[in-house]
Design a protein around this motif. Structure first.
Motif, PDB file in Angstrom:
ATOM      1  N   LYS A  23       0.829  -1.207   0.000  1.00  0.00           N
ATOM      2  CA  LYS A  23       0.000   0.000   0.000  1.00  0.00           C
ATOM      3  C   LYS A  23       0.862   1.256   0.000  1.00  0.00           C
ATOM      4  O   LYS A  23       0.433   2.309  -0.442  1.00  0.00           O
ATOM      5  N   VAL A  24       2.050   1.140   0.575  1.00  0.00           N
ATOM      6  CA  VAL A  24       2.953   2.298   0.600  1.00  0.00           C
ATOM      7  C   VAL A  24       4.341   1.875   0.140  1.00  0.00           C
ATOM      8  O   VAL A  24       4.875   0.851   0.579  1.00  0.00           O
ATOM      9  N   GLU A  52       0.338   4.273  -2.447  1.00  0.00           N
ATOM     10  CA  GLU A  52       0.890   5.613  -2.241  1.00  0.00           C
ATOM     11  C   GLU A  52       2.400   5.504  -2.420  1.00  0.00           C
ATOM     12  O   GLU A  52       3.054   4.707  -1.749  1.00  0.00           O
ATOM     13  N   ALA A  69       4.357   3.735   7.863  1.00  0.00           N
ATOM     14  CA  ALA A  69       3.273   3.096   7.105  1.00  0.00           C
ATOM     15  C   ALA A  69       2.973   1.708   7.656  1.00  0.00           C
ATOM     16  O   ALA A  69       1.815   1.341   7.865  1.00  0.00           O
ATOM     17  N   VAL A  74      -0.171  -1.226   7.117  1.00  0.00           N
ATOM     18  CA  VAL A  74      -0.210  -1.618   5.710  1.00  0.00           C
ATOM     19  C   VAL A  74       1.110  -2.269   5.285  1.00  0.00           C
ATOM     20  O   VAL A  74       2.131  -2.128   5.947  1.00  0.00           O
TER      21      VAL A  74
ATOM     22  N   ALA B  98      -0.246   5.749   4.595  1.00  0.00           N
ATOM     23  CA  ALA B  98      -0.880   4.464   4.902  1.00  0.00           C
ATOM     24  C   ALA B  98      -2.365   4.645   5.203  1.00  0.00           C
ATOM     25  O   ALA B  98      -3.203   3.871   4.734  1.00  0.00           O
ATOM     26  N   LYS B 100      -4.316   6.991   4.155  1.00  0.00           N
ATOM     27  CA  LYS B 100      -4.994   7.295   2.893  1.00  0.00           C
ATOM     28  C   LYS B 100      -5.172   6.031   2.053  1.00  0.00           C
ATOM     29  O   LYS B 100      -6.228   5.811   1.467  1.00  0.00           O
ATOM     30  N   ALA B 101      -4.117   5.221   2.016  1.00  0.00           N
ATOM     31  CA  ALA B 101      -4.202   3.974   1.240  1.00  0.00           C
ATOM     32  C   ALA B 101      -5.277   3.055   1.807  1.00  0.00           C
ATOM     33  O   ALA B 101      -5.894   2.281   1.085  1.00  0.00           O
ATOM     34  N   LYS B 102      -5.504   3.154   3.118  1.00  0.00           N
ATOM     35  CA  LYS B 102      -6.540   2.332   3.747  1.00  0.00           C
ATOM     36  C   LYS B 102      -7.937   2.931   3.564  1.00  0.00           C
ATOM     37  O   LYS B 102      -8.920   2.362   4.010  1.00  0.00           O
TER      38      LYS B 102
END
Lengths: 394, 320, 105
Positions: A23-24, A52, A69, A74, B98, B100-102
């Motif tokens: 995710k990151v 991201e 992160a 994530v 993180a 935001k990604a979630k």
């Protein structure tokens, strides 16, 4: 159906990251790893990877952002090499101590000074005590596979430690080879989603991570990391098996080659294993009883596997691209540690080789082998040898 | 967050009403291990009042690591992440990304506030690079620099935020060398050079102003920065009961003026805008760290304070 | 007399807090500092004269612990379990309703 593509090692690493769906991603350019984040930013820009991408201002911030992160729950990924990894050093301990399963791809490169962008393993070897699991890839396919495997092992609840996968600078990072890209569906099945139970920053669950640990508690927290690394041995084996079932490629902690009747076994890691196997083939044709072994997992160190290997041979000759000044090679020290209390043990010799991109030739391997043969017959003279030195300029 | 006013049903004089805009709920818990009269601890209490549990905090290795407590304790009612000294800017970037990604809402009304809370050393010195990266990349998070003007946790060493003339353990003064020779670094100006949407100074002596700024930092998208003046009796060699008085005097002498920078506009928020600044000596004389300054030293500092103050007023005039 | 805002928290923490080491040494219980009674640090103690109090909330607002809460009538209550005796409340009190006296132990 899996897709076959011709690609550089860096691209294989980027593909692995894409398949793992972090995710990151936070990364900073450094030779020879730059192409990994470059390729990933293409994937993100094309919408092929929903993540991201943080274009940080240093490697120190790359790993720090990944730590943030991962702490927020994530999957996080980064890539670096050499000085970049050295700059991350401080945070590597933090990632492991906080049990954040970040995965990192490393284009194994020498450290300054002098400045050198070419291959050896000094960068990752110098991080062996940080609490990160370490894999070393022999070729681009292994680079891809071992990154996927790294995620699976790192995120296992019995482990929860970060992991790095190293592949040699230029020899792999910039060399094209055919690579099989596994099916996304199969990878999804293999990895699943990262859903941590132990740590995630969420206002619904106000926990505190990374607190001050007084002498009354610090050792227990460190012991937990030790325990996790010990658990990783079993987990890695299980994951290797599952990987083989799903994707058809076999991995082992230590991969042996023509060792069964070998008097001398030459041990190495990374891409040098390919050269070494060819060398062994050549020597076998000449009637020399020599075998090869490749260490795929360096942390946790495959102690049992090395013990089993040692039972077969009279001499173990370590070929390694790193040096701990004032002692010897790091792999040598680990092999010696594995055998120290064995009743019968072979001679163990250390050959420092191929530093800073020096080509490792058959001639050099011959030299190492002849030293090993001499030691087998006449006893040990020295333990650590530098092979391939240009003595005329010293 | 419920303001005190709504909890307490009484008739309240007008001049006190403003104070009651401060939320009533405590999310900073007693039993923490800050020194007596710690400005940073009070600052944390205000931030945790302002954001309640809807914030995620990052604290680098500093006094606040100790304040929050050793394992298994925590003085926080909100999630807290301790990190290395120089990484606050990078870690809050990672947390924000993180979240935001979630798919979480970050900043804005009802959004999660990602807050970095670092001292002046961790911000102006060792953390400056990560701070710049965070500001430049435009993350939706808030960075608070609690400014106690030296490395207090390691035992009072000068930082680039230490003022001219101050004694610290590594600016001890002597025959050959004067005390701190350099003027205080204007970190807020460096921050503003990034053209951030919101930057402000605040003081623990003016909690209503500070909390208003915290709310503003929540509303305005993008990176925000607040430099909070937080006296340290231990390091300043000042009586523990003078922390608020000193923070107030720092504002009244214009040594630490309160202002905001919002989308390119400066706004000064002094309690009495018409009043001339008090002499700097009033601020200095309560603190042991300044007791070695000569009359001339005080003049040097006074001149610097007034010059900086004039500059700020000009900025507010031209870009107000 | 109003109750300490931390009363429920103290009970919660005493029940839940454990020294059992967790992976990553995570502190799972928010506000667990409340069982650390920092009042023992105190050398000077705030003494409160209710007659002089104008209920301006300054002492409550400026307490860094926080060790001052408000009773039903909005008068300050000093929580000596946590008060470290810094004296900010006495210094800031506009009517001198709070005075610091040496702790007798």
């Amino acid at each position: 159906m899996p897709m076959r593509k011709v690609m550089k090692g860096n691209e294989a690493a980027a593909w692995a990251a894409k398949l793992a769906k972090p995710k990151v991603i936070a990364a900073f350019p450094i030779t020879p790893s730059t192409l990994v984040p470059e390729k990933i930013s293409e994937f993100v820009a094309n919408g092929e990877l929903d993540a991201e991408f943080i274009k940080v201002e240093s490697e120190h911030s790359a790993i720090s952002a990944c730590v943030g992160a991962s702490a927020a729950g994530v999957r996080a990924f980064t890539a670096t090499a050499s000085q970049g990894l050295a700059l991350m050093h401080e945070i590597l301990f933090i990632a492991a101590g906080m049990r954040l399963p970040i995965v990192m791809a490393i284009g194994n490169r020498a450290l300054s000074a002098p400045i050198n962008i070419w291959n050896d393993w000094q960068d990752t070897i110098s991080e062996r005590d940080t609490g990160w699991i370490q894999f070393y890839a022999e070729n681009n396919q292994e680079a891809l596979d071992l990154i996927l495997i790294a995620f699976k092992v790192a995120e296992d609840e019995r482990v929860l430690l970060p992991a790095m996968t190293g592949f040699d600078a230029f020899i792999l990072t910039h060399t094209v080879e055919p690579v099989e890209i596994p099916d996304q569906e199969l990878v999804d099945e293999f990895l699943g989603e990262y859903k941590p139970k132990h740590a995630y920053l969420d206002p619904k669950r106000p926990i505190t991570q990374g607190t001050l640990g007084f002498p009354a508690h610090y050792m227990e927290a460190r012991y937990k990391v030790w325990e996790a690394m010990e658990n990783a041995r079993q987990v890695i084996k299980e994951v290797f098996e599952e990987f083989e079932k799903k994707f058809g490629r076999k991995y082992q902690m230590v991969e042996e080659y023509k060792t069964d009747d070998a008097e001398i076994v030459m041990i190495t890691m990374g891409s040098l294993a390919g050269t070494l196997k060819e060398f062994v083939d050549k020597k076998r044709e000449e009637g020399v009883k020599v075998g090869a072994a490749k260490i795929t997992v360096y942390r946790p160190f495959p102690i049992e596997e090395i013990r089993a290997l040692a039972k077969k041979a009279k001499v173990l000759a370590i070929l390694e691209k790193d040096i701990s000044f004032g002692s010897g090679g790091a792999v040598f020290a680990d092999v010696a540690r594995s055998l120290i209390n064995e009743k019968e043990k072979p001679i163990v010799l250390d050959f420092i080789i191929g530093l800073g991109g020096r080509d490792v030739t058959f001639g050099q391997l011959e030299e190492a082998l002849s030293i090993a043969e001499k030691a087998m017959k006449e006893g040990v003279e020295e333990e650590v040898y530098w092979i391939g030195l240009r003595k005329e300029i010293l | 967050m419920v303001p005190l006013e709504e909890v307490r049903g009484m008739e309240i004089p007008e001049n006190i009403k403003k104070r009651l805009s401060i939320p009533f709920e405590e999310n900073f818990y007693a039993g923490h291990t800050a020194c007596q009269g710690c400005g940073a601890a009070l600052g944390l209490r205000y931030v945790l009042k302002a954001y309640g549990k809807k914030a995620i905090f990052t604290i680098p290795a500093c006094c606040s690591t100790i304040i929050a407590g050793p394992w298994p304790y925590s003085a926080f009612g909100a999630p807290l992440f301790h990190t290395a000294f120089e990484t606050t800017g990078a870690v809050i970037s990672g947390i924000e990304a993180a979240l935001k990604a979630k798919g979480y809402k970050v900043k804005g009304k009802d959004g999660i506030m990602v807050v970095g809370w670092a001292g002046d050393g961790g911000t102006a010195d060792i953390g400056l690079q990560a701070l710049s990266g965070f500001l430049e990349r435009g993350h939706d998070a808030l960075y608070i620099m609690y400014d106690n003007e030296a490395y207090m946790n390691t035992g009072i060493q000068r930082s680039s935020s230490t003022p001219y003339g101050a004694w610290t353990t590594n600016t001890p003064g002597g025959k050959k060398h004067f005390l701190e020779k350099r003027h205080k670094k204007k970190v807020i100006d460096i921050v503003i050079a990034h053209k951030v949407p919101y930057a402000a100074t605040a003081s623990i002596a003016f909690p209503e102003d500070f909390i208003r700024k915290l709310k503003k930092a929540q509303e305005i998208p993008g990176p925000s920065f607040i430099q909070l003046f937080a006296p340290c009796p231990t390091g300043w060699r000042s009586p523990t009961d003078k922390s608020i008085e000193l923070a107030r005097l720092a504002v009244q002498t214009a040594y630490f003026p309160l202002f905001e920078y919002e989308n390119g506009k400066y706004k000064i928020n002094m309690p009495n805008p018409k009043k001339e600044p008090k002499p700097i000596e009033e601020f200095l004389k309560l603190q042991g760290r300044f007791k070695y300054m000569t009359k001339e030293d005080i003049e040097v500092l006074q001149e610097w304070v007034l010059r900086e103050w004039e500059e700020l007023k000009k900025k507010a005039e031209v870009f107000g | 007399m109003a109750e300490s805002p931390f009363k429920a928290d103290i009970e919660r923490v005493e029940k839940e807090l454990t020294e059992k080491m967790t992976p990553g040494a995570i502190a799972y219980i928010p506000g667990s500092s409340v069982i650390n009674k920092t009042g023992s640090w105190r050398v000077f103690k705030p003494e409160f004269n209710k007659d002089k109090c104008i209920r301006c909330f300054l002492c409550y607002t400026y307490c860094p612990e926080p060790a001052i809460y408000l009773d039903e009538e909005n008068y300050p209550v000093f929580d000596y379990d946590y008060c470290k005796g810094c004296g900010i409340c006495a210094n800031e009190c506009p009517t001198k309703a709070i005075t610091m006296v040496r702790e007798v132990k």
